[in-house]
Design a protein around this motif. Structure first.
Motif, PDB file in Angstrom:
ATOM      1  N   THR A 114      21.632  30.482  53.487  1.00 22.85           N
ATOM      2  CA  THR A 114      23.078  30.373  53.287  1.00 22.85           C
ATOM      3  C   THR A 114      23.799  31.707  53.339  1.00 22.85           C
ATOM      4  O   THR A 114      25.012  31.746  53.533  1.00 22.85           O
TER       5      THR A 114
ATOM      6  N   HIS B 292      29.357  31.905  54.824  1.00 21.80           N
ATOM      7  CA  HIS B 292      30.479  31.384  55.617  1.00 21.80           C
ATOM      8  C   HIS B 292      31.348  30.419  54.820  1.00 21.80           C
ATOM      9  O   HIS B 292      32.569  30.390  54.971  1.00 21.80           O
ATOM     10  N   GLN B 293      30.711  29.616  53.979  1.00 22.61           N
ATOM     11  CA  GLN B 293      31.449  28.589  53.244  1.00 22.61           C
ATOM     12  C   GLN B 293      31.626  28.925  51.765  1.00 22.61           C
ATOM     13  O   GLN B 293      32.029  28.073  50.975  1.00 22.61           O
TER      14      GLN B 293
ATOM     15  N   ARG C  81      29.689  29.408  49.117  1.00 19.26           N
ATOM     16  CA  ARG C  81      29.034  28.498  48.176  1.00 19.26           C
ATOM     17  C   ARG C  81      28.516  29.203  46.929  1.00 19.26           C
ATOM     18  O   ARG C  81      28.023  28.563  46.003  1.00 19.26           O
TER      19      ARG C  81
ATOM     20  N   ASN D  96      37.178  30.923  57.506  1.00 18.66           N
ATOM     21  CA  ASN D  96      37.226  32.173  56.731  1.00 18.66           C
ATOM     22  C   ASN D  96      36.998  33.375  57.645  1.00 18.66           C
ATOM     23  O   ASN D  96      36.450  34.402  57.227  1.00 18.66           O
TER      24      ASN D  96
ATOM     25  N   ALA E  47      35.102  22.046  55.254  1.00 11.67           N
ATOM     26  CA  ALA E  47      34.048  23.052  55.093  1.00 11.67           C
ATOM     27  C   ALA E  47      34.564  24.431  54.722  1.00 11.67           C
ATOM     28  O   ALA E  47      33.837  25.211  54.096  1.00 11.67           O
ATOM     29  N   TYR E  48      35.817  24.748  55.082  1.00 15.20           N
ATOM     30  CA  TYR E  48      36.301  26.110  54.905  1.00 15.20           C
ATOM     31  C   TYR E  48      37.680  26.127  54.256  1.00 15.20           C
ATOM     32  O   TYR E  48      38.498  25.226  54.460  1.00 15.20           O
TER      33      TYR E  48
END
Length: 489
Positions: A216, A228-229, A231, A352, A405-406
């Motif tokens: 991740t 990227h997300q 988390r 992002n 997702a973003y």
């Protein structure tokens, strides 16, 4: 001239053929985690695959940006396009009149007289695995039976594998290496296009794994690691000089000295005693010992303990360490080093995009690539070291937001055009080849293909345009499938 033979060849064949075939089989056993073909002795045992190389570059550093660099945010900005195309970043002037690049690459902007751009590389795939295979092998077509989830021995051989097989080695070292990690998807599947494919496992490039897998976290850890997300999962990775791989169960820390290593190699010699000529095998063994015990190799890989000045210039992160390692490996004698600048899909800026590029991706890239240029320029080696930087594709002209997702917008996959960066090895600095249209969507002048990209590397390394490699059935396979990119040199 001898070639690799098939496994069904008669045992009554010429002794040299038998020896070479057996040596290739020995490479598959896995001494050092790389094929025995990479060692000087086996290179001496096989005949040249074409005329002697005559290129200007002694070596090549291939910087690969897995995920796909956005051309609009880097080297092909469109400040006059509509807002949903031009994006948030602004262009800045470089030292080359009329040439502008992204404001977040200021160090490279100050060195534009040393590098060139191709703004019109194009291919047909918008899918990560297929596009990786296309750009890493220099083949726009996908092989019959291609699987995005499973690298195959029917895949095209990678550029690194071609260089590893064809370009003569220096200093008893492998001709090609890939650092600091394999490209592995966050699901754990290995991305196709990185290996020797149809040439066979013994021609796979030397994989130097200094960076552990993380599914991740991306970027230049530990300083510029990101998700990227967003988390929020921690990134505990440590970048460290890798252990040389030996036969299963025998790591470097288990070897007490040269004698124990020599005994391991002698065991394999006995296994091949019925086939190998003693003198030839001794050369192979000496090459293996040299690779494991050569202080130049150990120094090249131990980059985290480099001097403070080097660490400051390159950056104390995986991007800086990787390019410093590449610089040391080519200085030691490795002819082509592929640097995966970030793990698989690090540059996949679907969302992002602007904060991640501005804060996490561009700062370490700008610093490390600039330090590499400065080092090679100061030592007088830039003109004989080709540096190329590319991803598997570009990004869409339109900015989009994938709300599920973003939090913030980005751009999707786009094979139709990308910008590719070149320096050294006879490249004319301050040069721009090709153009994209007003929205950065398609080539508008001098479109070039992945075949031209690969040919540019092969040509710089002195591989003749007529060179071929032969498979186990003695069938010739052309290396060039296009002309080098015109106008770069």
């Amino acid at each position: 001239m001898t070639r690799p033979t098939s496994c069904s060849d008669s045992q009554s064949q010429h002794p040299l053929r038998t020896t070479r075939r057996t040596a290739l089989q020995a490479g598959a056993i896995g001494i050092l985690g790389l094929g025995m073909n990479h060692l000087q002795g086996l290179r001496e045992a096989q005949a040249a695959e074409g005329p002697a190389p005559t290129g200007k570059a002694k070596s090549c550093i291939f910087i690969f940006l897995s995920g796909g660099l956005a051309q609009h945010e880097s080297f092909d900005m469109k400040p006059n396009a509509p807002e949903n195309i031009r994006g948030e970043f602004r262009p800045i002037a470089t030292r080359t009149p009329g040439l502008q690049i992204c404001e977040h690459l200021p160090m490279l902007a100050q060195r534009s007289e040393q590098w060139a751009l191709c703004r019109s590389l194009t291919h047909s795939s918008n899918e990560h695995s297929a596009a990786h295979h296309i750009m890493l092998t220099g083949h726009s077509d996908l092989p019959t039976g291609f699987s995005p989830n499973n690298p195959s021995r029917t895949d095209h051989p990678s550029i690194a594998a071609i260089a590893g097989r064809i370009v003569p080695p220096r200093n008893n070292l492998p001709s090609a290496a890939v650092i600091p990690e394999r490209l592995v998807h966050n699901s754990g599947r290995v991305i196709p296009g990185q290996h020797a494919g149809a040439m066979g496992a013994v021609y796979d490039p030397w994989m130097v794994e200094a960076s552990s897998f993380h599914n991740t976290s991306y970027g230049a850890f530990p300083e510029f690691s990101f998700d990227h997300q967003d988390r929020g999962k921690p990134d505990p990775r440590i970048f460290q000089a890798p252990q040389m791989q030996l036969p299963e169960g025998l790591g470097m820390r288990q070897i007490s000295g040269r004698l124990e290593l020599l005994q391991t190699l002698r065991t394999q010699q006995r296994q091949l005693a019925g086939f190998a000529e003693t003198q030839q095998f001794d050369r192979l063994r000496q090459g293996a010992v040299s690779l494991l015990t050569d202080s130049r190799v150990h120094s090249a890989l131990d980059v985290t303990n480099a001097d403070e000045k080097s660490l400051e210039r390159y950056g104390r992160n995986s991007f800086g360490w990787s390019l410093l390692m590449a610089r040391r490996l080519v200085a030691s004698g490795v002819r082509l080093v592929q640097v995966n600048l970030g793990n698989d899909e690090t540059w996949d800026t679907h969302g992002n995009a602007f904060p991640h590029l501005k804060n996490n991706l561009f700062p370490p890239t700008d610093r490390a690539v600039s330090a590499l240029l400065d080092d090679l320029q100061a030592s007088g080696e830039l003109d004989e070291t080709l540096i190329v930087m590319a991803g598997e594709f570009g990004r869409t002209p339109q900015i989009t937001l994938l709300k599920n997702a973003y939090k913030l917008p980005g751009r999707d996959h786009w094979g139709a055009v990308q910008s590719v960066w070149f320096a050294g090895g006879g490249i004319r600095g301050g040069t721009v080849v090709g153009e994209s249209d007003a929205h950065g969507a398609y080539p508008s002048a001098q479109p070039v293909k992945p075949e031209n990209f690969a040919a540019t590397i092969y040509d710089a390394l002195g591989i003749p345009a007529t060179a071929v490699w032969h498979d186990a059935q003695e069938r010739p396979h052309a290396i060039y499938h296009g002309q080098p990119i015109a106008g770069l040199t």
